[in-house]
Design an enzyme around this catalytic site. Structure first.
Site, mmCIF file in Angstrom:
data_model
loop_
_atom_site.group_PDB
_atom_site.id
_atom_site.type_symbol
_atom_site.label_atom_id
_atom_site.label_comp_id
_atom_site.label_asym_id
_atom_site.label_seq_id
_atom_site.Cartn_x
_atom_site.Cartn_y
_atom_site.Cartn_z
ATOM 1 N N ARG A 196 -13.847 12.155 7.768
ATOM 2 C CA ARG A 196 -12.525 12.748 8.033
ATOM 3 C C ARG A 196 -12.250 13.892 7.072
ATOM 4 N NH1 ARG A 196 -8.694 7.966 7.270
ATOM 5 N NH2 ARG A 196 -7.074 9.551 7.288
ATOM 6 N N SER B 200 -7.393 3.042 8.982
ATOM 7 C CA SER B 200 -7.978 3.000 7.630
ATOM 8 C C SER B 200 -7.183 2.062 6.724
ATOM 9 C CB SER B 200 -8.013 4.411 7.039
ATOM 10 O OG SER B 200 -8.565 4.395 5.744
ATOM 11 N N HIS C 172 0.865 -1.187 0.000
ATOM 12 C CA HIS C 172 0.000 0.000 0.000
ATOM 13 C C HIS C 172 0.897 1.232 0.000
ATOM 14 C CE1 HIS C 172 -3.515 2.501 0.932
ATOM 15 N NE2 HIS C 172 -2.706 3.180 1.706
ATOM 16 N N ASP D 95 -15.142 1.924 7.179
ATOM 17 C CA ASP D 95 -14.018 2.785 6.803
ATOM 18 C C ASP D 95 -14.459 3.832 5.787
ATOM 19 O OD1 ASP D 95 -11.160 3.591 6.555
ATOM 20 O OD2 ASP D 95 -11.435 2.838 4.524
ATOM 21 N N LYS E 166 -8.406 -2.408 5.825
ATOM 22 C CA LYS E 166 -8.625 -2.933 4.466
ATOM 23 C C LYS E 166 -7.708 -4.123 4.182
ATOM 24 C CE LYS E 166 -8.458 1.309 2.393
ATOM 25 N NZ LYS E 166 -8.880 2.442 3.227
#
Length: 412
Positions: free
Chosen positions: A129, A144, A43, A122, A148
């Protein structure tokens, strides 16, 4: 609640509880038990010209991994992996958990969007947010990202945490705080996480913009392309193979990823992924076997190109990613709110490398645009992105700065 978390912070235990609660709000992905060690992912916290996922997922699949990559869209000045792939006609990022299982069986990797069934809480918190100015909270970013990844049932995850002028965190120490939180929270949830700290002052590679970045990813999958992009793909891939126990050291893992880029096996996986995710097989084949010129004809491209010339002699000290990305955003390459359409062909090609000597009047940037010519304000902002100095030419350093590992893991 978000504002309290933003102001008071959270300890690793609280962050882990929030992460697990988010992950448990939807469906878990189920895989054959035999796959456990092979399941890996990467990620990125987002950057300018960051097309690493497009290259790394198929390269890892070619090394025997299963990569169920759940990616995002671009918002603000950073580009999104899903938007880049959707610039390829026919590519479908919406896949059910059953289809994801098939993709991993047949191809070894997929790059898909977050469905409403996966981590729905999320999605709600993320939108909140955005409007409560709590986007930069380290515990909220951690929860967050990891929620995932938790539903993917991974054996290892590497997070590319960007720092610098065009990143969420301007300095390396703030980025390190997030890196440590990701690693420690992952560990308390039974997920092996390493976090790479990488510089995001200059764009990554030489291309920024959706189809231009797809073209550059294909160059890297050909075993060519810019050295900073290849270096980051190989280092992150090496760390993933080592962390998941599929390579004895990071260096050996990196050598396997490099071999997959050079022998065509990563490119073959990319072609299979395109076909399996909705691209016409003939187009997928043509994109993966064609020359750069042929590829450009197959993808959406902008109507006009405009070149900027160096205003003076000097060594290229920096090409500042943020002003470049902001102008491209204005030209239609980005979106200011979710759901806004983007122009996939709009972008820019750097015609110079950081560290090289440049003579006045030499073209240094080629802008691809759909609308009218650049305004004087836009041209001025772009010229301001080129930082020249009078020092001798130099070799640009790798964007890779450090790798933060779980405390129990010895650095090989």
């Amino acid at each position: 609640m978000l504002m309290a978390i933003r102001l008071q912070g959270m300890d690793p235990e609280e962050t882990a509880v929030l992460t697990k609660a988010l992950a448990d709000s939807g469906q878990q992905l189920e895989w054959p038990k035999a796959w456990h060690q092979q399941l890996v992912d990467k990620h990125s916290t987002g950057g300018v010209g960051d097309k690493v996922s497009l290259v790394l997922a198929p390269a890892l699949a070619a090394c025997g991994c299963k990569v169920p990559m759940i990616s995002g869209r671009g918002l603000g000045h950073t580009g999104g992996t899903l938007d880049k792939l959707e610039s390829i006609p026919g590519f479908n990022v919406t896949q059910s958990p059953e289809q994801i299982l098939l993709l991993l069986e047949e191809v070894g990797c997929c790059i898909v969007g977050q469905s409403e069934k996966l981590v729905p809480a999320d999605g709600i918190l993320y939108a909140a947010r955005d409007v409560t100015a709590t986007v930069d909270s380290v515990p909220l970013i951690t929860a967050s990202i990891l929620s995932k990844k938790l539903v993917e049932g991974l054996s290892a995850l590497v997070v590319d945490v960007k720092f610098g002028g065009a990143a969420v965190f301007p300095d390396q120490e703030q980025a390190r705080e997030l890196a440590k939180m990701l690693v420690n929270t992952g560990m308390s949830l039974g997920l092996r996480v390493a976090a790479a700290l990488t510089a995001m002052d200059n764009p990554l590679g030489r291309s920024v913009g959706h189809t231009l970045e797809v073209e550059e990813a294909l160059l890297c999958l050909d075993g060519a392309g810019p050295s900073d992009l290849r270096d980051l793909v190989i280092r992150l891939g090496g760390a993933i193979l080592w962390l998941s126990g599929q390579a004895e050291t990071q260096d050996r893992g990196a050598a396997r990823v490099a071999a997959a880029l050079d022998d065509g096996s990563a490119l073959h996986r990319f072609q299979l992924m395109l076909s399996a995710q909705g691209v016409d097989p003939g187009l997928a084949r043509a994109l993966c076997s064609g020359s750069p010129t042929q590829r450009r004809q197959l993808l959406p491209h902008a109507r006009v190109q405009e070149e900027l010339l160096a205003p003076a002699d000097g060594t290229v000290e920096h090409v500042l990613a943020l002003p470049l990305a902001r102008v491209l955003h204005e030209l239609g390459a980005g979106r200011s709110r979710a759901g806004q359409p983007i122009r996939p062909g709009v972008g820019a090609e750097l015609l110079v490398d950081v560290g090289q000597w440049l003579y006045r009047g030499t073209p240094w940037l080629r802008v691809h645009l759909d609308g009218p010519a650049l305004s004087s304000q836009q041209r001025c902002a772009l010229q301001g992105a080129l930082v020249l100095s009078d020092r001798a030419p130099f070799k640009a350093p790798s964007p890779f700065a450090d790798l933060v590992l779980p405390p129990t893991t010895a650095q090989p």
